[in-house]
Design an enzyme around this catalytic site. Structure first.
Site, mmCIF file in Angstrom:
data_model
loop_
_atom_site.group_PDB
_atom_site.id
_atom_site.type_symbol
_atom_site.label_atom_id
_atom_site.label_comp_id
_atom_site.label_asym_id
_atom_site.label_seq_id
_atom_site.Cartn_x
_atom_site.Cartn_y
_atom_site.Cartn_z
ATOM 1 C CB ILE A 123 -0.950 0.010 1.216
ATOM 2 C CG1 ILE A 123 -2.005 -1.092 1.076
ATOM 3 C CG2 ILE A 123 -1.633 1.376 1.358
ATOM 4 C CD1 ILE A 123 -2.874 -1.271 2.312
ATOM 5 C CD GLN A 135 -0.351 2.136 -6.842
ATOM 6 O OE1 GLN A 135 0.538 1.392 -7.273
ATOM 7 N NE2 GLN A 135 -0.930 3.053 -7.593
ATOM 8 C CD GLU A 136 -2.535 5.358 -1.129
ATOM 9 O OE1 GLU A 136 -2.400 6.508 -1.590
ATOM 10 O OE2 GLU A 136 -3.635 4.787 -1.034
ATOM 11 C CB SER A 137 3.892 7.754 -0.488
ATOM 12 O OG SER A 137 4.395 6.688 0.317
ATOM 13 C CE1 TYR A 169 -4.139 2.824 -3.662
ATOM 14 C CE2 TYR A 169 -5.714 1.181 -2.895
ATOM 15 C CZ TYR A 169 -4.717 2.101 -2.631
ATOM 16 O OH TYR A 169 -4.291 2.292 -1.339
#
Length: 227
Positions: free
Chosen positions: A69, A72-74, A157
């Site tokens: 996560i 993918q997020e940051s 996502y």
């Protein structure tokens, strides 16, 4: 006979050397983080690793999934922010930060809040794929469509995190719907219970420019109210 013995000794020595250099789970995760984000220092990579391991264990969530996560997020960039206002490693938006009563500019609290919120979604929907969709699009959207919302961003996502998760699992084909909610019991023997990032974002929202120690995190979390 001497030649045979020599070959055996060489083979055994090679196996011994291979065994001694075999990467640990921590090594694999840190190597992956720094491969994804070459600007990430070893000190910060280790801090992220320890913090994720601590909170994934606390909330009983797969550590591999949390690392996926964050990727993918940051892309493991704790200074990351989006045009929509999402902040930090786990891209917490202000409304969610207020709901969780955390300071999203504080990296330790950002990870704690993100893991805790994902765990809440996982408990609510009982499926990692739906929990991921809710983390991305919000639980309201998942409830509205009674499943993963038909938004291109959200469907991509879930697929991307599933792919990253498989990579972290060693390239094995693992269905996102079969992810265990139990974290790995793998810890650095030097882990002190105080995983601190070496440098947090300089922000008015950051309390005194420091990251609270983990034994104080619950007290801090309950006391912080963002404007």
């Amino acid at each position: 006979m001497k030649k045979v013995m020599l070959i055996v000794i060489i083979v055994l020595g090679s196996l011994s050397s291979f065994s001694a250099t075999k990467l640990t789970y921590k090594d694999k995760i840190m190597n992956y983080m720094q491969k994804e984000n070459p600007k990430l220092s070893t000190k910060d990579a280790e801090s992220i690793y320890k913090t994720v391991m601590y909170f994934s264990n606390k909330y009983k969530v797969s550590s591999d999934l949390i690392f996926a996560i964050i990727d993918q997020e940051s892309n493991y960039n704790y200074k990351d922010s989006s045009s929509a206002g999402a902040i930090g490693l786990m891209q917490i938006i202000p409304a969610t930060a207020n709901y969780l009563k955390i300071n999203p500019y504080n990296s330790t609290q950002n990870i704690e809040g993100g893991v805790r919120y994902f765990k809440e979604m996982l408990d609510k929907y009982q499926k990692p794929s739906l929990a991921l969709a809710a983390y991305n699009a919000g639980p309201g959207a998942v409830d509205k469509y009674n499943g993963i919302p038909p938004y291109k961003e959200t469907t991509n996502y879930v697929k991307k995190i599933s792919k990253i998760y498989q990579t972290l699992k060693g390239g094995k084909s693992v269905s996102i719907t079969k992810i265990t909610t139990k974290t790995k019991k793998v810890f650095d023997p030097t882990f002190t219970g105080e995983p601190l990032l070496s440098d947090d974002i300089d922000s008015d929202a950051l309390e005194e420019g420091t990251v609270p120690e983990l034994e104080k995190i619950e007290k801090v979390r309950k006391s912080i109210v963002l404007l």
